[in-house]
Design an enzyme around this catalytic site. Sequence first.
Site, PDB file in Angstrom:
ATOM      1  N   GLU A  52       0.813  -1.207   0.000  1.00 21.45           N
ATOM      2  CA  GLU A  52       0.000   0.000   0.000  1.00 21.45           C
ATOM      3  C   GLU A  52       0.857   1.272   0.000  1.00 21.45           C
ATOM      4  O   GLU A  52       0.592   2.205  -0.732  1.00 21.45           O
ATOM      5  CB  GLU A  52      -0.913  -0.042   1.235  1.00 21.45           C
ATOM      6  CG  GLU A  52      -1.658   1.242   1.538  1.00 21.45           C
ATOM      7  CD  GLU A  52      -2.812   1.495   0.587  1.00 21.45           C
ATOM      8  OE1 GLU A  52      -3.160   0.563  -0.154  1.00 21.45           O
ATOM      9  OE2 GLU A  52      -3.332   2.620   0.572  1.00 21.45           O
ATOM     10  N   ASP A  53       1.891   1.285   0.819  1.00 22.68           N
ATOM     11  CA  ASP A  53       2.613   2.533   1.056  1.00 22.68           C
ATOM     12  C   ASP A  53       3.991   2.652   0.420  1.00 22.68           C
ATOM     13  O   ASP A  53       4.627   3.686   0.527  1.00 22.68           O
ATOM     14  CB  ASP A  53       2.767   2.768   2.571  1.00 22.68           C
ATOM     15  CG  ASP A  53       1.419   2.970   3.242  1.00 22.68           C
ATOM     16  OD1 ASP A  53       0.469   3.350   2.530  1.00 22.68           O
ATOM     17  OD2 ASP A  53       1.319   2.746   4.455  1.00 22.68           O
TER      18      ASP A  53
END
Length: 744
Positions: free
Chosen positions: A89-90
Amino acid sequence: MSLFTKAEIRQINDCYDDLKREIVKRFDNERMEKVEKAFIFANAAHDGVRRKSGEPYIIHPIAVATVVARDLGLGATSVIAAILHDVVEDTDYTVEDIRNLFGENVSRIVDGLTKLSGEMDTRQALTLKKMLMTLSDDVRVILIKLADRLHNMRTLESLRPLKQLKVASETLYLYAPLAHRLGLYAIKNELEELSFKFKHPEDYNHLLYQLHDQEEKRNYLVNEFIAPIRQRLADEGIECTVTHRLKSMFSIWTKMHTKGVTFDEVYDLLAIRIILKAKPGISEKRQCFEVLSLVTDIYPPKPDRIRDWITMPRANGYESLHVTVMGPQGKWVEVQIRTERMDQIAEYGFAAHYRYKDAATTENELDRWIERIRDHLANSEYDAFEFLDEFKLDLFASDIVVFTPKGKTIKLPKNSTVIDVAYEIHTNLGDKCIGAKINQKLVPPSHTLQNGDQVEILTSENQIPQQGWLTYATTAKARSKIKDALRNENHRHLEKGREMVEEAIRQHNAPLVANTLRKIVVHYNMNNKEQLYSEVGMGVINLNDIGSVLSQKSKNKFIKYWNITLRGKGKATESITEEEPQEEPSQKIDKLKPFLLKESPDKVSYSLAKCCNPIPGDDVIGYISSGDHVMIHKKSCPKAEKLVASQAHMIIAAEWTKFRKLSYLTRLNLSGFDRIGLVNDITTIISKLHSINMRSVKFDTHEGLFEGDLFLYIHNTEDLQTLIGELGKIKGIDKVTRVENLSD
Ligand code: MN
């Protein structure tokens, strides 16, 4: 080289050591090495990145992994997935990278978690739907997601207040019920407690104070209560631990609110728990009942308050024996009796099954539940919101058990009706249900079932699913099946109606064109041709006089038609209610700034919601109902709570500016002991307070007690508090409460 300071690196390592301490007893070397590899990888991937609180980001996934290991007792795959859960996600790493480095299982879970992330500003209903689809793939995804949420709630302090409110609302709305459904009581309680703290800080602190204030008294009571039980169990040679637990603050608060009682009136604050070391060779159930019998020899039980969750475990797997008894000092105390094994399930829910390797071997209630969700997802066409509401019914409900004529048991949510059982057994049985025989008596489909009823469903070949069933069908399954059937039914009517209309047109040798149809629509006062078809199909409209329409000149009728369409359209816009915006908010409203409520609003207007009738000074939030309109609700309004939880992106902070001129209608409910001159005293006080005007008073007295409502025009909460204080001082008045709803 790390981008963090030495102190920060030490903090990261300390945190990781905590995790290692947690797992080192259970994991072999090979597993420990894999965990280490995941840590090194994630640590490098998140290097230099910080959370809102300023601490290194990696602290978060490690903390989540610790919850996964400690509170959920999950294995290495889950711990590794938790450490990696925000990497895709990051950072720039992909699911493929994870698969190559950590294998198929870990990457699948991380993938599931990634799909569930970043949901803060999307519609929560969709999130839930996604979540449930993942649930049926691998329960571990949801368990890790819950751990993730738990840690986010534990560290909610560092976010802005509005964000706190949104996250807390969503947690209460979605995650706590889910944890409950999965049997994770400890996590559910903590999620609720934290949500409560951030949503209602004042109530929270007040309650904390009250509980603290009573602690000494309570401890004394507990000891006095437990001592004879301990003694007796020891005499009988029963090995066990006796502990006590305070009811959670959230549940005390909920009880106070839903039942309208004061703190002192919540009688079952305490639960005593007896956990036995079961002796081998004797059934656990028998041993628990033996303890029950010893306890009720000492303290008399409250009739009807013995709950046997051992013979019939709850749907989330919970097993325990509950009894409420009269303790010393005349206080009711709940006693929970269970074995160590049952206690494990009570603490860890279905995760308990994962703690042992036999997870896949037993077909448990969870599998059945997931099966039902899968069913539900497969044939539900309705929108995500509707789905969410229906699904939540299932999450919250406690269960009852009913029997088929052959003695098979069926578990259902509390308040289920005959129609629910019918659909639970089979769709055909539901569709054709005309009632049931319960304990030899005939009852209608709407009949509410009691725990233990024996239900024989009665059917008729002529029966078809009824719209009215939706008013009392309770289970998600029954509701979705009924809706499907009605949709099909309507479709059938539509088709039949279309054929009938077209046939009639042909018989009158009129052209089968749009114009002709329009004339018919107008003649029968329908809004559109679909409505015409369906009413014809259902037999509401017969086409006997269709000839007169088809031979008419159509000019006037045309005008009428357009009128109708316009009217129809008007209605449609009206029905876009305050809570269902059709479009995303426009730029006119700055969502990052609190919305200021002014006496004369500038470009963006607002209105005060009718459900809770806020007045200046109330704690409020705004719901963006369109680009230039905001609906103001009290923060505590149940409708608003639902909006915050389910449509967080439409919520903005709102603040009152100085209000001078306007007054707002407010209602106060008063009750107490009637006496001569009481009403006069009340009105005198109101007339003395110049800022308040009375609109009307309604009082009823009954056997020396009175109850009544005051309707007042008031400027703000400050004036209101002054008034409530003054009224409370009047002799005879027992309670003064503000009522949010202004209509009776
Ligand atoms: Mn996370």
